[in-house]
Enzyme design. Structure first.
Site, PDB file in Angstrom:
ATOM      1  N   GLU A 281       0.824  -1.219   0.000  1.00  0.00           N
ATOM      2  CA  GLU A 281       0.000   0.000   0.000  1.00  0.00           C
ATOM      3  C   GLU A 281       0.856   1.267   0.000  1.00  0.00           C
ATOM      4  OE1 GLU A 281      -2.130  -0.446   3.673  1.00  0.00           O
ATOM      5  OE2 GLU A 281      -3.633  -1.747   2.789  1.00  0.00           O
ATOM      6  N   PRO A 282       1.674   1.484  -1.017  1.00  0.00           N
ATOM      7  CA  PRO A 282       2.496   2.696  -1.014  1.00  0.00           C
ATOM      8  C   PRO A 282       1.658   3.938  -1.292  1.00  0.00           C
ATOM      9  CG  PRO A 282       2.709   1.582  -3.120  1.00  0.00           C
ATOM     10  CD  PRO A 282       1.842   0.705  -2.258  1.00  0.00           C
ATOM     11  N   GLY A 283       1.978   5.021  -0.623  1.00  0.00           N
ATOM     12  CA  GLY A 283       1.334   6.304  -0.893  1.00  0.00           C
ATOM     13  C   GLY A 283       2.394   7.307  -1.315  1.00  0.00           C
ATOM     14  N   ARG A 284       3.258   7.647  -0.348  1.00  0.00           N
ATOM     15  CA  ARG A 284       4.277   8.674  -0.562  1.00  0.00           C
ATOM     16  C   ARG A 284       5.186   8.340  -1.757  1.00  0.00           C
ATOM     17  NH1 ARG A 284       5.973  11.605   3.858  1.00  0.00           N
ATOM     18  NH2 ARG A 284       5.194   9.884   5.107  1.00  0.00           N
ATOM     19  N   ARG A 319       2.903  19.517   6.775  1.00  0.00           N
ATOM     20  CA  ARG A 319       3.974  18.594   7.168  1.00  0.00           C
ATOM     21  C   ARG A 319       5.115  19.256   7.958  1.00  0.00           C
ATOM     22  NH1 ARG A 319       6.837  15.752   4.537  1.00  0.00           N
ATOM     23  NH2 ARG A 319       6.496  13.881   5.772  1.00  0.00           N
ATOM     24  N   TYR A 323       5.315  17.650  11.614  1.00  0.00           N
ATOM     25  CA  TYR A 323       6.362  16.626  11.824  1.00  0.00           C
ATOM     26  C   TYR A 323       7.769  17.209  11.747  1.00  0.00           C
ATOM     27  CZ  TYR A 323       2.387  14.173   9.645  1.00  0.00           C
ATOM     28  OH  TYR A 323       1.140  13.738   9.274  1.00  0.00           O
ATOM     29  N   CYS A 350      -1.925  32.536  11.175  1.00  0.00           N
ATOM     30  CA  CYS A 350      -1.700  33.130  12.488  1.00  0.00           C
ATOM     31  C   CYS A 350      -1.266  32.069  13.504  1.00  0.00           C
ATOM     32  CB  CYS A 350      -2.979  33.828  12.935  1.00  0.00           C
ATOM     33  SG  CYS A 350      -2.755  34.778  14.426  1.00  0.00           S
ATOM     34  N   TYR A 379       0.433  13.808   0.943  1.00  0.00           N
ATOM     35  CA  TYR A 379       0.112  14.441   2.234  1.00  0.00           C
ATOM     36  C   TYR A 379       0.293  15.956   2.172  1.00  0.00           C
ATOM     37  CZ  TYR A 379       0.665   9.545   3.366  1.00  0.00           C
ATOM     38  OH  TYR A 379       0.567   8.179   3.345  1.00  0.00           O
TER      39      TYR A 379
HETATM   40  N1  LLP Z   1      -1.427   1.910   4.504  1.00  0.00           N
HETATM   41  C1  LLP Z   1      -1.904   2.369   5.670  1.00  0.00           C
HETATM   42  C2  LLP Z   1      -2.824   1.534   6.431  1.00  0.00           C
HETATM   43  C3  LLP Z   1      -1.534   3.634   6.123  1.00  0.00           C
HETATM   44  O1  LLP Z   1      -2.013   4.069   7.285  1.00  0.00           O
HETATM   45  C4  LLP Z   1      -0.648   4.429   5.355  1.00  0.00           C
HETATM   46  C5  LLP Z   1      -0.231   5.751   5.827  1.00  0.00           C
HETATM   47  C6  LLP Z   1      -0.181   3.911   4.138  1.00  0.00           C
HETATM   48  C7  LLP Z   1      -0.588   2.646   3.747  1.00  0.00           C
HETATM   49  C8  LLP Z   1       0.728   4.691   3.219  1.00  0.00           C
HETATM   50  O2  LLP Z   1       1.945   4.993   3.772  1.00  0.00           O
HETATM   51  P1  LLP Z   1       3.103   5.659   2.865  1.00  0.00           P
HETATM   52  O3  LLP Z   1       3.533   4.676   1.813  1.00  0.00           O
HETATM   53  O4  LLP Z   1       2.531   6.877   2.242  1.00  0.00           O
HETATM   54  O5  LLP Z   1       4.180   5.965   3.823  1.00  0.00           O
HETATM   55  N2  LLP Z   1       0.739  12.388   7.019  1.00  0.00           N
HETATM   56  C9  LLP Z   1       2.026  11.746   7.232  1.00  0.00           C
HETATM   57  C10 LLP Z   1       2.001  10.297   6.860  1.00  0.00           C
HETATM   58  C11 LLP Z   1       0.917   9.536   7.563  1.00  0.00           C
HETATM   59  C12 LLP Z   1       0.779   8.189   6.981  1.00  0.00           C
HETATM   60  C13 LLP Z   1      -0.439   7.527   7.470  1.00  0.00           C
HETATM   61  N3  LLP Z   1      -0.617   6.229   6.934  1.00  0.00           N
HETATM   62  C14 LLP Z   1       3.096  12.526   6.487  1.00  0.00           C
HETATM   63  O6  LLP Z   1       2.781  13.553   5.879  1.00  0.00           O
HETATM   64  O7  LLP Z   1       4.266  12.168   6.544  1.00  0.00           O
END
Ligand code: LLP
Length: 427
Positions: A281-284, A319, A323, A350, A379
């Site tokens: 499940e990649p996002g970033r 971000r 963080y 503000c 994000y």
């Molecule tokens: N799967 C699940 C169940 C998750 O909770 C997440 C991210 C992902 C996959 C994707 O993770 P990634 O590949 O993007 O690292 N807002 C934060 C990151 C929070 C991530 C939450 N869960 C940021 O801006 O760094």
């Protein structure tokens, strides 16, 4: 400029993305402006998918759930990890097939569970309460729901504590020791079909060894669950692969992740005598470096620091404030000039913490310049707000010389669209 970002270049003094001049984009569409390079997004997905050719890749919609972005990823064959009813709604609308969607979440409402049942997507159950509610709702709807449990593998990745999700004290998932009992209960409940297992240890992880540790611990569970007579058809090891936000950072590649987890997954599956699908499940990794945020300089103030006041703040990119995240910034209209001064790039919100970039050596900055904040495709907009009554900005997509608006700038009407003034206050 880190060499890994081949889609970001300099031409005629200006920064370009996907071959398009960012200064012209800022002039034409106004700032702030999110810009995504479609080719880069597709390449990132393909690079990840080819490293895991036998796995299913579910894009983490929370990273960027813009409809056009999800549609592009759907066309590449992506499934989706959704974390809310809204993300499910958008993922389905984008054309992602229900059988490639996993509904995650640690505190789902009955409405969300019903929506998952009606859409025919699988659910990653986060608690026994949720499991029982799901069983009742499925039975009432005359349906059977395929489920996984979100497992807390108690693995500690080296990342910011706010984005580590698999520590023992984390709010996510079923405690490691309680997992077998959960599957035993699930196997007996009407309307429930336990077919998978799921974990996600955290985000922006730059050392792949915790993924290996998590994979081992998950396969230990798979072995024990199989012995209970439950046939697991998928193992979802979540997302979390980090990206190099700074030039001096090195990040693992999808191939490094493959080398770390695939042998464990394959050998253990073979030894157990099963052949589940692997899901990631990649996002970033997919969306992060495909997007930038262009922000206009309103003012430059020489005080304790050289403050550069820009028109995007934590309302559009939270971000750094949340963080202490580092994002590289470039003065887009002076991209080939040498740094001369140290600046603090601050937003218009503000809040003292509304600082996009601290202590950056940059060319001399004046009002009217355009600052590009890099690696904001994940994000960024998806965590935006209207704090301080600021409308959300537009988003454009660049693709081989063309530019499309993929989200229109909000207007004042959007700020109060759902507000209601009781009639008695209007008298
Ligand atoms: N799967 C699940 C169940 C998750 O909770 C997440 C991210 C992902 C996959 C994707 O993770 P990634 O590949 O993007 O690292 N807002 C934060 C990151 C929070 C991530 C939450 N869960 C940021 O801006 O760094």
């Amino acid at each position: 400029m880190p060499s890994t970002r081949s889609h970001i270049n300099v031409q005629d003094h200006n920064l370009t993305i996907g071959g398009i001049d960012t200064v012209s984009l800022a002039q034409e569409y106004g700032t702030p402006l999110y810009v995504t390079d479609e080719e880069r997004l597709r390449e990132n997905f393909r690079r990840f998918a080819s490293a895991f050719s036998d796995a299913d890749i579910y894009f983490a919609a929370k990273a960027n759930w813009n409809l056009a972005i999800l549609r592009i990823l759907a066309s590449e064959g992506a499934g989706a990890d959704v974390f809310s009813d809204g993300e499910l709604y958008v993922a389905l609308l984008a054309g992602i097939s229900p059988d490639k969607i996993l509904f995650n979440g640690n505190s789902k409402t009955a409405h969300e569970l019903q929506m998952a049942i009606d859409a025919g997507v699988r659910v990653s159950a986060d608690s026994l309460h949720e499991l029982r509610t799901l069983s009742r709702l499925a039975t009432e709807s005359d349906r059977t729901v395929d489920i996984a449990f979100r497992v807390n593998p108690d693995v500690s990745p080296d990342t910011h504590p706010k984005i580590a999700t698999g520590l023992a004290a984390s709010k996510f998932g079923i405690g490691y020791r309680d997992v077998l009992a959960a599957y035993s209960e699930a196997a007996k409940l009407p309307g429930i079909n336990p077919v998978g297992i799921h974990c996600h240890i955290g985000s922006q992880i730059l050392d792949v060894s915790p993924f290996g540790e998590a994979a081992e611990r998950m396969m230990d569970l798979v072995e024990q669950i199989t012995r209970l007579g439950i046939d697991l058809t998928f193992v979802d090891l979540g997302g979390g692969l980090g990206i190099p936000y700074a030039a001096e950072m090195t990040a693992p590649t999808p191939n490094d992740l493959t080398d770390m987890i695939l042998p464990i997954f394959e050998e253990r599956s073979r030894a157990i005598g099963i052949s589940p699908r692997l899901i990631l499940e990649p996002g970033r990794y997919i969306a992060g470096d495909a997007g930038i945020l262009l922000t206009g300089v309103n003012t430059v103030k020489r005080a304790a620091k050289n403050f550069v006041g820009v028109d995007a703040g934590l309302n559009l990119l939270i971000r750094p404030a949340m963080y202490d995240a580092y994002h590289e910034v470039v003065v887009a209209n002076k991209a080939d000039q040498d740094p001369e001064e140290t600046y603090e790039i601050v937003g218009p919100i503000c809040e003292s913490g509304d600082i996009i970039a601290r202590d950056r050596r940059l060319p001399p900055i004046e009002p009217g310049d355009v600052v590009a904040v890099l690696d904001t495709g994940a994000y960024g907009f998806s965590m935006s707000s209207r704090y301080n009554g600021r409308v959300r900005c537009a988003e454009v997509l660049v693709n081989r010389g063309g530019v499309d608006v993929i989200r229109r700038r909000e207007d004042y009407g959007d700020l109060i669209a759902k507000d209601v003034v009781p009639a008695r206050l209007l008298r």
